[in-house]
Design an enzyme around this catalytic site. Structure first.
Site, PDB file in Angstrom:
ATOM      1  N   ASP A 118      -4.603  49.657  83.522  1.00 32.52           N
ATOM      2  CA  ASP A 118      -4.390  48.670  82.480  1.00 32.52           C
ATOM      3  C   ASP A 118      -4.974  49.194  81.177  1.00 32.52           C
ATOM      4  O   ASP A 118      -6.107  48.924  80.821  1.00 32.52           O
ATOM      5  CB  ASP A 118      -5.072  47.357  82.891  1.00 32.52           C
ATOM      6  N   LYS A 319       2.658  43.909  90.978  1.00 30.44           N
ATOM      7  CA  LYS A 319       1.571  43.281  90.228  1.00 30.44           C
ATOM      8  C   LYS A 319       0.777  42.357  91.136  1.00 30.44           C
ATOM      9  O   LYS A 319       1.346  41.518  91.826  1.00 30.44           O
ATOM     10  CB  LYS A 319       2.149  42.450  89.069  1.00 30.44           C
ATOM     11  N   CYS A 411     -34.499  24.463  70.266  1.00 35.90           N
ATOM     12  CA  CYS A 411     -34.281  25.151  71.530  1.00 35.90           C
ATOM     13  C   CYS A 411     -34.261  24.141  72.681  1.00 35.90           C
ATOM     14  O   CYS A 411     -35.195  23.356  72.821  1.00 35.90           O
ATOM     15  CB  CYS A 411     -35.384  26.175  71.762  1.00 35.90           C
TER      16      CYS A 411
HETATM   17  P1  AMP Z   1       4.741  47.455  81.730  1.00 34.85           P
HETATM   18  O1  AMP Z   1       3.992  47.734  80.433  1.00 34.85           O
HETATM   19  O2  AMP Z   1       4.171  46.336  82.509  1.00 34.85           O
HETATM   20  O3  AMP Z   1       6.204  47.440  81.531  1.00 34.85           O
HETATM   21  O4  AMP Z   1       4.434  48.712  82.649  1.00 34.85           O
HETATM   22  C1  AMP Z   1       4.792  50.017  82.263  1.00 34.85           C
HETATM   23  C2  AMP Z   1       3.579  50.732  81.851  1.00 34.85           C
HETATM   24  O5  AMP Z   1       2.643  50.842  82.900  1.00 34.85           O
HETATM   25  C3  AMP Z   1       3.811  52.140  81.469  1.00 34.85           C
HETATM   26  O6  AMP Z   1       4.304  52.277  80.177  1.00 34.85           O
HETATM   27  C4  AMP Z   1       2.432  52.725  81.574  1.00 34.85           C
HETATM   28  O7  AMP Z   1       1.755  52.548  80.347  1.00 34.85           O
HETATM   29  C5  AMP Z   1       1.723  51.833  82.552  1.00 34.85           C
HETATM   30  N1  AMP Z   1       1.204  52.540  83.718  1.00 34.85           N
HETATM   31  C6  AMP Z   1      -0.048  52.375  84.203  1.00 34.85           C
HETATM   32  N2  AMP Z   1      -0.272  53.132  85.266  1.00 34.85           N
HETATM   33  C7  AMP Z   1       0.852  53.822  85.506  1.00 34.85           C
HETATM   34  C8  AMP Z   1       1.213  54.784  86.475  1.00 34.85           C
HETATM   35  N3  AMP Z   1       0.376  55.167  87.456  1.00 34.85           N
HETATM   36  N4  AMP Z   1       2.464  55.298  86.417  1.00 34.85           N
HETATM   37  C9  AMP Z   1       3.325  54.908  85.441  1.00 34.85           C
HETATM   38  N5  AMP Z   1       3.035  54.009  84.495  1.00 34.85           N
HETATM   39  C10 AMP Z   1       1.807  53.453  84.515  1.00 34.85           C
HETATM   40 ZN    ZN Z   2     -37.157  28.266  73.227  1.00 32.10          ZN
END
Ligand code: AMP
Ligand code: ZN
Length: 671
Positions: A118, A319, A411
């Site tokens: 993420d 997800k 406080c």
């Molecule tokens: P989404 O933004 O939900 O459409 O998911 C696609 C994005 O997931 C991609 O553009 C990547 O930035 C991200 N991503 C994270 N981990 C991975 C992974 N292991 N392989 C490919 N994409 C990934």
């Molecule tokens: Zn205090």
């Protein structure tokens, strides 16, 4: 020294630094301490300053450079950076598998499952093995050129070994795609800093990472400690190896951090088992993932399946269900923290979020309450991520109460005055003896990452403080079995256990003790660096501002806070009593030290013939001396080699003794 010899020396040093960067930032297995690493970097920088003609853009010293820019330039992607199709249930994965099998005309497909990081996706373009460009995903077909910023990320190699490329049949111009992330730890530390310095909190690691990559000033990016995970390798827009797993392995060999605990899965059932396994395990990962990415392993089959307008047909993202829930705010209370900071907390109608019952949530500060526009009676969306306490994401429905929340004027714990410093978000109780502060300091001191005194929880600390048995951490070490077992809900057995825990904590490292003291701005990492640098609590307590800022990552603000802490009479008393209680104040040295140079401080400048800087340093340290980076009145000797730098002038102006190589040799008994 001849120029070619210097060039070779520089080259060796760079390789050494790259090796250690890889150990630290990619493998998470450092072999040397941070100060040692800094010393190597310092040596390299010094040599490069003396010979600027030898600087190359892929030198590890060149990660942060250039002035802030006015804006970003748009760059077209060679192959579109698409998004991924999402699946929210295992049924949908089954559907995906059915489509792939139909397309392939095969019964079972080999997949690779890997973490869905993420963060922010980035395309890194290497030319002739050297990092030439870093580009954000943008709208998928064009992104922004953020090269200067991604160069500061230490897990991203500035160049790769071209002989390795050749060996694996990968062209010298290639592209690596992956995700820039911020670990939970770096994220929490950043937010703590932001709060203490009056800045805005970041909502989650992804926003913090994305913000750090998309700033115009690369020094900001450099300060955010970002990570990078690679998940795709392309040459001319195509995968240059037979399988995705081969690409991940090649990326690892090229010294990238590749995939995240990825696995080959024979068929979709194995994929589902992988997803199940990581559902709870992911909470303990150092970084956040929001799912699992599943990819067809065979490159040929990937090409055959192709893309829709938005996403590849050969991959899908599973997800995990969000750990979010809605509930009602019953009350907003104020808690007083260790530094006296007042933190608003929401009491919630208890609700189960991902298997845990949640009944309160921090609101951080007044700014956050205003941003959320939250009142008592509102229905809110809360989220739980990792081990951190849940937070309010947003208000979903306002209740009847329109009255805005106000910080109390006194406080809530001790009734003292509340103070808000200019330019800071936080409100603080001014009473140094505030029982709330005492309790929080004790809890911090006993915390898992501090002195790790298991069993000294909130309820017990409340009682100890309320009964006047413990005022500060030193008092813990004088507690008697009898006193403890007389407390409410305290059996003799648990009292005994607690005493043993307290006693065991005396042996903790100096780093833990420094952290446990709860000095403002001194987190775990800084405490570690301070312990390594000074090796003793006494030396730390006596350090000047100048000496403190010599420590890697300690800026003026942190240095001031440390100096202020140790200048307080009460804190110095506390230290004395802690030492008397038998806590460890000196770091044990790994190697037994000689005493020939005991207590002597050295600074090295210029190049010695017989020893490299490292070797000279090791030699000095093995004889009980120490080496520092800059010359001050406390320096005993400056060792002067060929082509010395400005340190020699400084030594002369301060009247510090200088030694040439011969004299140094005699001093260490190696002439
Ligand atoms: P989404 O933004 O939900 O459409 O998911 C696609 C994005 O997931 C991609 O553009 C990547 O930035 C991200 N991503 C994270 N981990 C991975 C992974 N292991 N392989 C490919 N994409 C990934
Ligand atoms: Zn205090």
């Amino acid at each position: 020294m001849a120029r070619s010899a210097i060039a070779e020396k520089i080259q060796k040093l760079r390789e050494k630094i790259r090796y250690h960067e890889h150990r630290y930032y990619v493998l998470d297995e450092p072999e040397i301490s941070d100060p040692e690493f800094d010393r190597l970097m310092q040596q390299l920088k010094q040599l490069e300053t003396e010979h600027p003609g030898l600087i190359t853009p892929d030198s590890p010293s060149q990660r942060v450079g250039g002035a802030p820019r006015e804006g970003f330039v748009s760059v077209r992607h060679q192959r579109a950076m698409l998004s991924l199709e999402n699946a929210y249930a295992y049924d949908e994965l089954g559907e995906f598998d059915r489509r792939v099998r139909e397309g392939a005309g095969r019964g079972s497909i080999e997949y690779v499952a890997e973490h869905k990081f993420d963060g922010l996706s980035i395309s890194l373009q290497y030319e002739d093995g050297v990092l030439a460009r870093g580009v954000t995903r943008g709208d998928g077909s064009t992104g922004e050129d953020v090269t200067a910023n991604v160069r500061t990320i230490r897990a991203i190699p500035l160049s790769v070994d071209t002989t390795l490329l050749k060996k694996h049949g990968i062209g010298r111009d290639f592209e690596v795609r992956g995700e820039v992330i911020m670990t939970r730890k770096a994220f929490e530390e950043l937010n703590r800093q932001q709060e203490e310095q009056g800045g805005k909190r970041f909502a989650n690691p992804r926003n913090a990472a994305a913000g750090a990559v998309r700033v115009l000033d690369p020094t900001i990016t450099a300060s955010r400690r970002l990570g990078f995970y690679a998940y795709q390798l392309l040459v001319g827009g195509r995968v240059p190896v037979k399988n995705h797993s081969d690409a991940l392995e090649a990326l690892s060999r090229l010294k990238f951090k590749a995939g995240g605990d990825w696995e080959k899965c024979a068929g979709i059932d194995a994929v589902i088992r992988y997803c199940e396994r990581w559902e709870t395990k992911r909470e303990r990962l150092p970084y956040q993932i929001d799912g699992i990415v599943i990819k067809v392993n065979s490159t040929a089959l990937q090409e055959e399946l192709g893309f829709t307008a938005k996403a590849p047909r050969w991959a899908i993202a599973y997800k995990y269900p969000a750990r979010q829930e809605t509930t009602v705010v019953k009350a907003i209370r104020v808690q007083v923290g260790r530094t006296g900071t007042l933190t608003p907390v929401a009491d919630l109608e208890p609700v189960e979020v991902g298997g845990v019952t949640v009944s309160r949530s921090t609101l951080h500060n007044l700014d956050e309450i205003e941003r959320l526009d939250v009142h008592v009676g509102d229905t809110v969306l809360i989220e739980r991520a990792g081990e951190v306490i849940p937070h309010v994401v947003k208000v979903v429905k306002h209740g009847q109460d329109e009255k805005p929340f106000r910080m109390p004027e006194k406080c809530p714990e001790c009734g003292s005055r509340i103070h808000k410093a200019e330019g800071e978000v936080a409100y603080r109780c001014v009473n140094a003896g505030c029982p709330a502060k005492r309790k929080e300091s004790l809890l911090h001191f006993a915390g898992r990452h501090a002195m790790n005194i298991d069993g000294l929880g909130e309820k017990l600390v409340d009682q100890l403080v309320a009964n006047g048995l413990v005022k500060d951490p030193a008092d813990l070490y004088h507690l008697k079995l009898e006193t403890l077992s007389n407390l409410e809900r305290m059996a003799e057995k648990s009292a005994q256990n607690l005493l043993e825990e307290i006693e065991a904590s005396q042996k903790n490292s100096v780093a833990r003790l420094i952290y446990a003291l709860g000095i403002r701005f001194v987190g775990e990492r800084t405490a570690q660096l301070l312990a390594e640098h000074f090796g003793s609590l006494h030396r730390l307590a006596a350090a000047s501002l100048e000496e403190l800022t010599e420590v890697h990552e300690v800026g003026p603000k942190v240095a001031e806070s440390i100096a202020e802490f140790f200048s307080e009479r009460a804190n110095r008393d506390l230290l004395k009593r802690l030492e008397k209680a038998g806590l460890r104040f000196e770091e044990k040295r790994a190697r037994p030290k000689g005493t020939r140079l005991a207590g002597k401080a050295f600074v090295l400048t210029g190049t010695l013939e017989k020893w490299t800087r490292d070797e000279a340093q090791e030699l000095i340290e093995s004889l009980g001396g120490k080496v520092t980076d800059s010359v001050s009145k406390k320096t005993d000797y400056v060792v002067v080699g060929a082509e010395p730098g400005s340190k020699l002038d400084k030594a002369r102006s301060l009247g510090v003794a200088t030694l040439d190589e011969k004299a140094f040799g005699r001093l260490v008994g190696k002439s």
